[in-house]
Design a protein around this motif. Structure first.
Motif, PDB file in Angstrom:
ATOM      1  N   ILE A   4       5.702   6.145   5.693  1.00  0.00           N
ATOM      2  CA  ILE A   4       4.566   5.867   6.569  1.00  0.00           C
ATOM      3  C   ILE A   4       3.772   7.149   6.758  1.00  0.00           C
ATOM      4  O   ILE A   4       4.332   8.193   7.057  1.00  0.00           O
ATOM      5  CB  ILE A   4       5.035   5.338   7.941  1.00  0.00           C
ATOM      6  N   GLU A  13      -3.317   3.738   8.820  1.00  0.00           N
ATOM      7  CA  GLU A  13      -1.903   3.941   8.538  1.00  0.00           C
ATOM      8  C   GLU A  13      -1.618   3.470   7.118  1.00  0.00           C
ATOM      9  O   GLU A  13      -2.069   2.404   6.712  1.00  0.00           O
ATOM     10  CB  GLU A  13      -1.044   3.158   9.529  1.00  0.00           C
ATOM     11  N   TRP A  14      -0.864   4.289   6.366  1.00  0.00           N
ATOM     12  CA  TRP A  14      -0.459   3.956   4.996  1.00  0.00           C
ATOM     13  C   TRP A  14       1.043   3.791   4.956  1.00  0.00           C
ATOM     14  O   TRP A  14       1.775   4.598   5.521  1.00  0.00           O
ATOM     15  CB  TRP A  14      -0.872   5.075   4.036  1.00  0.00           C
ATOM     16  N   ARG A  15       1.505   2.734   4.267  1.00  0.00           N
ATOM     17  CA  ARG A  15       2.941   2.506   4.099  1.00  0.00           C
ATOM     18  C   ARG A  15       3.247   2.273   2.625  1.00  0.00           C
ATOM     19  O   ARG A  15       2.441   1.707   1.899  1.00  0.00           O
ATOM     20  CB  ARG A  15       3.401   1.294   4.912  1.00  0.00           C
ATOM     21  N   THR A  16       4.434   2.695   2.220  1.00  0.00           N
ATOM     22  CA  THR A  16       4.856   2.523   0.835  1.00  0.00           C
ATOM     23  C   THR A  16       5.050   1.042   0.538  1.00  0.00           C
ATOM     24  O   THR A  16       5.615   0.305   1.340  1.00  0.00           O
ATOM     25  CB  THR A  16       6.162   3.294   0.573  1.00  0.00           C
ATOM     26  N   GLN A  24       0.990   2.934  -2.121  1.00  0.00           N
ATOM     27  CA  GLN A  24       0.947   2.732  -0.680  1.00  0.00           C
ATOM     28  C   GLN A  24      -0.165   1.732  -0.378  1.00  0.00           C
ATOM     29  O   GLN A  24      -1.140   1.625  -1.127  1.00  0.00           O
ATOM     30  CB  GLN A  24       0.644   4.029   0.066  1.00  0.00           C
ATOM     31  N   ASP A  27      -3.306  -0.221   6.498  1.00  0.00           N
ATOM     32  CA  ASP A  27      -3.440  -1.321   7.450  1.00  0.00           C
ATOM     33  C   ASP A  27      -4.826  -1.964   7.398  1.00  0.00           C
ATOM     34  O   ASP A  27      -5.042  -3.020   7.978  1.00  0.00           O
ATOM     35  CB  ASP A  27      -3.093  -0.882   8.872  1.00  0.00           C
ATOM     36  N   ALA A  77       4.175  -5.020   4.341  1.00  0.00           N
ATOM     37  CA  ALA A  77       4.289  -3.655   4.870  1.00  0.00           C
ATOM     38  C   ALA A  77       4.127  -3.593   6.385  1.00  0.00           C
ATOM     39  O   ALA A  77       4.794  -2.807   7.049  1.00  0.00           O
ATOM     40  CB  ALA A  77       3.248  -2.755   4.196  1.00  0.00           C
TER      41      ALA A  77
END
Length: 142
Positions: A4, A13-16, A24, A27, A77
């Protein structure tokens, strides 16, 4: 790293991506590469392809290549694993708006009920088609 990242400048926000850790998802519905690959670099954002009114990206990792809907990447995610027998609903009805706060899971059975056409709606679609509305425009309307 927990997969994250927070972009304070854009408040994103970036998530794998769970199904392919070379990418990634944000949001707000963007997808980017996070490791180097042939002809690409970390940080490169993918350009979505629009297929039947939805946005898809092609993910490459090692020998695996696949096209996946951005709505599924964002939902997995930011909402979590989908319940069995569920699909994704775009809250505002815009299938290209893949922001996390616009997505929710719902049972497929609800989707079937909500898309069922009654006689009056079919008649209205036929009348609009006779007036010259394109199939794409009708799909947007109904």
């Amino acid at each position: 790293m927990d997969g994250i990242e927070r972009d304070a400048v854009n408040d994103t926000e970036w998530r794998t991506v769970s199904r392919c850790d070379a990418y990634q998802v944000s949001d707000d519905g963007r997808v980017r590469r996070i490791i180097r690959g042939p002809g690409t670099w970390p940080g490169r954002q993918l350009r979505p392809k629009i297929v039947k009114g939805r946005a898809y990206v092609v993910l490459h990792h090692e020998d695996n290549i696949g096209m996946v809907g951005i709505h599924w990447l964002v939902a997995e995610a930011f909402i979590g694993t989908p319940p069995p027998g569920s699909t994704i609903r775009h809250v505002n009805g815009n299938m290209l708006d893949n922001r996390a706060d616009n997505l929710t899971y719902r049972p497929i059975s609800e989707t079937r009920v909500s898309t069922k056409l009654d006689v009056d709606r079919v008649r209205e679609m036929r009348n609009r088609r006779a007036e010259g509305f394109t199939f794409d425009r009708l799909a947007e309307m109904f």
